[in-house]
Design a protein around this motif. Sequence first.
Motif, PDB file in Angstrom:
ATOM      1  N   VAL A 111       0.778  -1.186   0.063  1.00  0.00           N
ATOM      2  CA  VAL A 111      -0.040  -0.110   0.085  1.00  0.00           C
ATOM      3  C   VAL A 111       0.881   1.079   0.032  1.00  0.00           C
ATOM      4  O   VAL A 111       0.675   2.298  -0.810  1.00  0.00           O
ATOM      5  N   GLN A 112       1.917   1.305   0.748  1.00  0.00           N
ATOM      6  CA  GLN A 112       2.926   2.333   1.051  1.00  0.00           C
ATOM      7  C   GLN A 112       3.327   2.525  -0.485  1.00  0.00           C
ATOM      8  O   GLN A 112       3.559   3.817  -0.929  1.00  0.00           O
ATOM      9  N   GLN A 113       4.068   1.493  -1.199  1.00  0.00           N
ATOM     10  CA  GLN A 113       4.513   1.856  -2.391  1.00  0.00           C
ATOM     11  C   GLN A 113       3.795   2.563  -3.330  1.00  0.00           C
ATOM     12  O   GLN A 113       4.009   3.133  -4.241  1.00  0.00           O
ATOM     13  N   ALA A 114       2.470   1.917  -3.353  1.00  0.00           N
ATOM     14  CA  ALA A 114       1.362   2.351  -4.242  1.00  0.00           C
ATOM     15  C   ALA A 114       1.004   3.778  -4.049  1.00  0.00           C
ATOM     16  O   ALA A 114       1.112   4.652  -5.017  1.00  0.00           O
ATOM     17  N   ALA A 115       1.007   4.211  -3.007  1.00  0.00           N
ATOM     18  CA  ALA A 115       0.820   5.629  -2.524  1.00  0.00           C
ATOM     19  C   ALA A 115       1.919   6.638  -2.833  1.00  0.00           C
ATOM     20  O   ALA A 115       1.844   7.644  -3.427  1.00  0.00           O
ATOM     21  N   TYR A 116       2.954   6.187  -2.861  1.00  0.00           N
ATOM     22  CA  TYR A 116       4.198   6.918  -3.215  1.00  0.00           C
ATOM     23  C   TYR A 116       4.620   6.847  -4.779  1.00  0.00           C
ATOM     24  O   TYR A 116       5.388   7.456  -5.129  1.00  0.00           O
TER      25      TYR A 116
ATOM     26  N   GLY B 245      -6.777  -9.739   6.746  1.00  0.00           N
ATOM     27  CA  GLY B 245      -5.871  -8.386   6.918  1.00  0.00           C
ATOM     28  C   GLY B 245      -5.144  -8.401   5.703  1.00  0.00           C
ATOM     29  O   GLY B 245      -4.829  -7.225   5.067  1.00  0.00           O
ATOM     30  N   VAL B 246      -4.366  -9.451   5.245  1.00  0.00           N
ATOM     31  CA  VAL B 246      -3.384  -9.417   4.114  1.00  0.00           C
ATOM     32  C   VAL B 246      -4.162  -9.190   2.877  1.00  0.00           C
ATOM     33  O   VAL B 246      -3.744  -8.442   1.971  1.00  0.00           O
ATOM     34  N   GLU B 247      -5.415  -9.687   2.609  1.00  0.00           N
ATOM     35  CA  GLU B 247      -6.223  -9.495   1.567  1.00  0.00           C
ATOM     36  C   GLU B 247      -6.852  -8.172   1.489  1.00  0.00           C
ATOM     37  O   GLU B 247      -6.756  -7.450   0.278  1.00  0.00           O
ATOM     38  N   VAL B 248      -7.229  -7.548   2.278  1.00  0.00           N
ATOM     39  CA  VAL B 248      -7.875  -6.083   2.234  1.00  0.00           C
ATOM     40  C   VAL B 248      -6.984  -5.178   2.034  1.00  0.00           C
ATOM     41  O   VAL B 248      -6.789  -4.233   0.926  1.00  0.00           O
ATOM     42  N   GLU B 249      -5.383  -5.273   2.607  1.00  0.00           N
ATOM     43  CA  GLU B 249      -4.512  -4.300   2.232  1.00  0.00           C
ATOM     44  C   GLU B 249      -4.068  -4.472   0.698  1.00  0.00           C
ATOM     45  O   GLU B 249      -3.619  -3.581   0.107  1.00  0.00           O
TER      46      GLU B 249
ATOM     47  N   ASN C  49       5.065   3.889  -6.854  1.00  0.00           N
ATOM     48  CA  ASN C  49       5.836   2.965  -7.305  1.00  0.00           C
ATOM     49  C   ASN C  49       5.011   1.789  -7.632  1.00  0.00           C
ATOM     50  O   ASN C  49       4.807   0.681  -6.644  1.00  0.00           O
ATOM     51  N   ALA C  50       4.094   1.639  -8.776  1.00  0.00           N
ATOM     52  CA  ALA C  50       3.073   0.853  -8.981  1.00  0.00           C
ATOM     53  C   ALA C  50       3.806  -0.444  -9.184  1.00  0.00           C
ATOM     54  O   ALA C  50       3.072  -1.642  -8.620  1.00  0.00           O
ATOM     55  N   THR C  51       4.869  -0.812  -9.775  1.00  0.00           N
ATOM     56  CA  THR C  51       5.389  -2.147 -10.051  1.00  0.00           C
ATOM     57  C   THR C  51       5.741  -2.787  -8.556  1.00  0.00           C
ATOM     58  O   THR C  51       5.288  -3.936  -8.536  1.00  0.00           O
ATOM     59  N   GLU C  52       6.282  -1.937  -7.819  1.00  0.00           N
ATOM     60  CA  GLU C  52       6.760  -2.635  -6.608  1.00  0.00           C
ATOM     61  C   GLU C  52       5.639  -2.959  -5.651  1.00  0.00           C
ATOM     62  O   GLU C  52       5.446  -3.956  -4.817  1.00  0.00           O
ATOM     63  N   ALA C  53       4.739  -1.878  -5.851  1.00  0.00           N
ATOM     64  CA  ALA C  53       3.625  -2.222  -4.989  1.00  0.00           C
ATOM     65  C   ALA C  53       2.522  -3.449  -5.348  1.00  0.00           C
ATOM     66  O   ALA C  53       2.339  -4.391  -4.812  1.00  0.00           O
ATOM     67  N   ARG C  54       2.647  -4.022  -6.756  1.00  0.00           N
ATOM     68  CA  ARG C  54       1.935  -4.938  -7.241  1.00  0.00           C
ATOM     69  C   ARG C  54       2.760  -6.240  -6.708  1.00  0.00           C
ATOM     70  O   ARG C  54       2.122  -7.174  -6.630  1.00  0.00           O
ATOM     71  N   GLN C  55       4.099  -6.118  -6.912  1.00  0.00           N
ATOM     72  CA  GLN C  55       4.813  -7.421  -6.573  1.00  0.00           C
ATOM     73  C   GLN C  55       4.892  -7.720  -5.120  1.00  0.00           C
ATOM     74  O   GLN C  55       4.618  -8.941  -4.861  1.00  0.00           O
TER      75      GLN C  55
END
Length: 757
Positions: A544-549, A571-575, A551-557
């Motif tokens: 979530v943090q990487q997506a907000a910053y 918890g893992v699924e919602v985030e 860094n879309a590729t890192e976020a998806r990974q």
Amino acid sequence: MRLNPDVPAELERIINRALEKDRELRYQGAAEMRSELMRLKRDTSSGQVSAASSGTRVAAQDTGSQRVVQQPVPSSVSAPAAASSAAVRVAEAPFTGGKKPWKILVPAAVVLVAATIGGAFYFRSRQTTHRLTEKDTIVLSDFTNTTGDAIFDDTLKTALNVSLRQSPFLNVLSDSEVAKNLKLMTRPAGTKLTPEVARELCQRAGSKAYLAGSIGSLGSQYVLGLKAVNCRSGDTLAEEQVTAASKEKVLDTLGEVATKLRGELGESLATVQKLDVPLEQATTSSLEALQAYSLGLKARNEKGYAAALPYHQRAIQLDPNFAMGYSAVGTDYFSLGELGRASEYFTKAFQLREHASEREKVATAATYYQNVTGELDKAVQTYQEYIESYPRDFRAYGNLGVVYSTQGQYEKAAEVARQAVRLAPDRVGTYDGLANFTIALQRFDEARQSIHEAQARKLDDYILHNALYALAFLGADSAAMAEQQQWFAGKPDYENFGLALASDTEAYAGHVGKARELTKRAVDSAIRADSKETGAIWQANDAVQQAAYGNATEARQSAAEALKLGPASQGVEVESALAFAMAGDTARAESLAQDLGKRYPQDTQMQSLWLPAMQAQLALNKKKPAAALNTLQAASAIELGQINFVANISCLYHVYVRGEAYLAAGQGSAAAAEFQKILDHSGIVWNCWTGALARLGVARANALQAKTFQGQGQGADADAARVRALAAYKDFLALWKDADPNIPILKEAKTEYAKLQ
């Protein structure tokens, strides 16, 4: 009748009724007893009553147990002694079958019964003075086991504790208090509580009495004894001894005698009758399963939840219908951060709750609503019912406080937490709750005070250190943060929490490279501690943090790795779903959101916080800010609530997404209010990335306002908004002064700031 078979059975029945332990079954007045004695006199005079040898003998029948000894008789009491002597004289009187002896017998019986009544009244007055009060605590000693069968070691004490815990009146000294006082007595924590040790411990703890239990064998039968003793005077307050017909009947027999003892120690008949489930039903019919459960509790108290888990798992293997066993396994996993696994066992315990005591039934239901279905209103209601029945159980107050915090009602949470502290000032969990709720209320000094009180009592756990780290972060005290990191570093089971905190702090300052390295270490540490789900949550946080910053590729990974590590974790699924949505992976985000909506239809946070945030972000991806704002309206009721599966904090994701939606909709003032809400609740957000980016959000919102005012010809308002925007940009860029330079959102912020200047 045993001494003289010629005694009429009716006379023995009258005497037995006069001696009946249950006051409801005794004679209700002297006139009632006199009428029966007069009827006996008349019938014996006319020859209508036969002696025991020729009549039907009246005897009490019992299922599996027979009372041997009732309330103890002090040697100094003269009335019972006189009654006993009269009984012997009457029983031994010679009878020839004529009528004259009855002229002697019946008056003698009247004297006998009168003496018995006098003794009973004497005992009752003595018993009343010895009874406990609701403020008294009692100590359970270990059972004296002379059977040679180790199955009864620890097991019977655990069973007795379960039985007595059904009482809202009796207050058994907790295991933690026992351990603390043993330490003060310079004895090891696992010291066997013999009656002598129990009495000394009872005195030191300020308890009123100790309860000594014993079991011995008598052929195929077992003799169980319970004795309550005033630990100051040594006076016996109550005593029971019963015989169990077989090994299989021991638990239920123990439960029966415990129930009798509750009344003798001062509990009202109404609550004894209302809150009394047979012990075998309240626990398990398997002594082996109960033994494993008992060993698990012992291991938990001495070594922690990880050490207890194998024993509790063994207990439910031995008895698949052991409700308390499933609750124990669920609690072990929950405390180790394995919330998905915990939910499985809490669900099974809920399904089997009819196989539990009254206290355990309501506790199991409340836990289920809180941690499995997520029905927060039901959880609140059930905990309130729990408190109504058991107003002195600190656990109910503590758990109710947690539920209030997930609803964002921190004032209520703090109030019930204070009640928990008053009830259990030597339990660290009560201070954990109070510290975290007061931090959420921005009352940092009060939080520090509650932590200091806990530490003064030599209480400690990782949640207190989480709170201390939060206070250090919020106070910009790097030395204090380092001190807390040092504490976590020496605890293998909790090291991952410290690493995750450090990771969030680095990310908050824009040190993404350091943050990701610390996250990797936190994940590895959690896996080593056999807590994969916790590690997966740290990985999902990073996503979530990487997506907000940006860094879309890192976020998806990271989101994909998190799902692989903790596939069954809510918890893992919602985030991960939110991370996919923010990173533009619409297909995966929508798939996860639909699945979560179906699986958790009654979950308050899922339906009011998580799904709206995901759906709003997906709407923003499609350039539909109005739809996003409409979706997020449902979140307002509990929007400040603590996240249910992450300890003590909430990043306020939905508030952040709503701010972004207002920006996209061109509503600068509303957007600024949302981002400011995050900044104003730092005690809830802690070091989450939203607290950093909210500064940039305020800057962008004011820049938008300046542009709007300029277009409307409101020059003065535009200038004021531009000044606010510049100040907010400076604030953000100062926070990220040494941030990694290649972060996309940082590049955007610098460009925006330059244009505004």
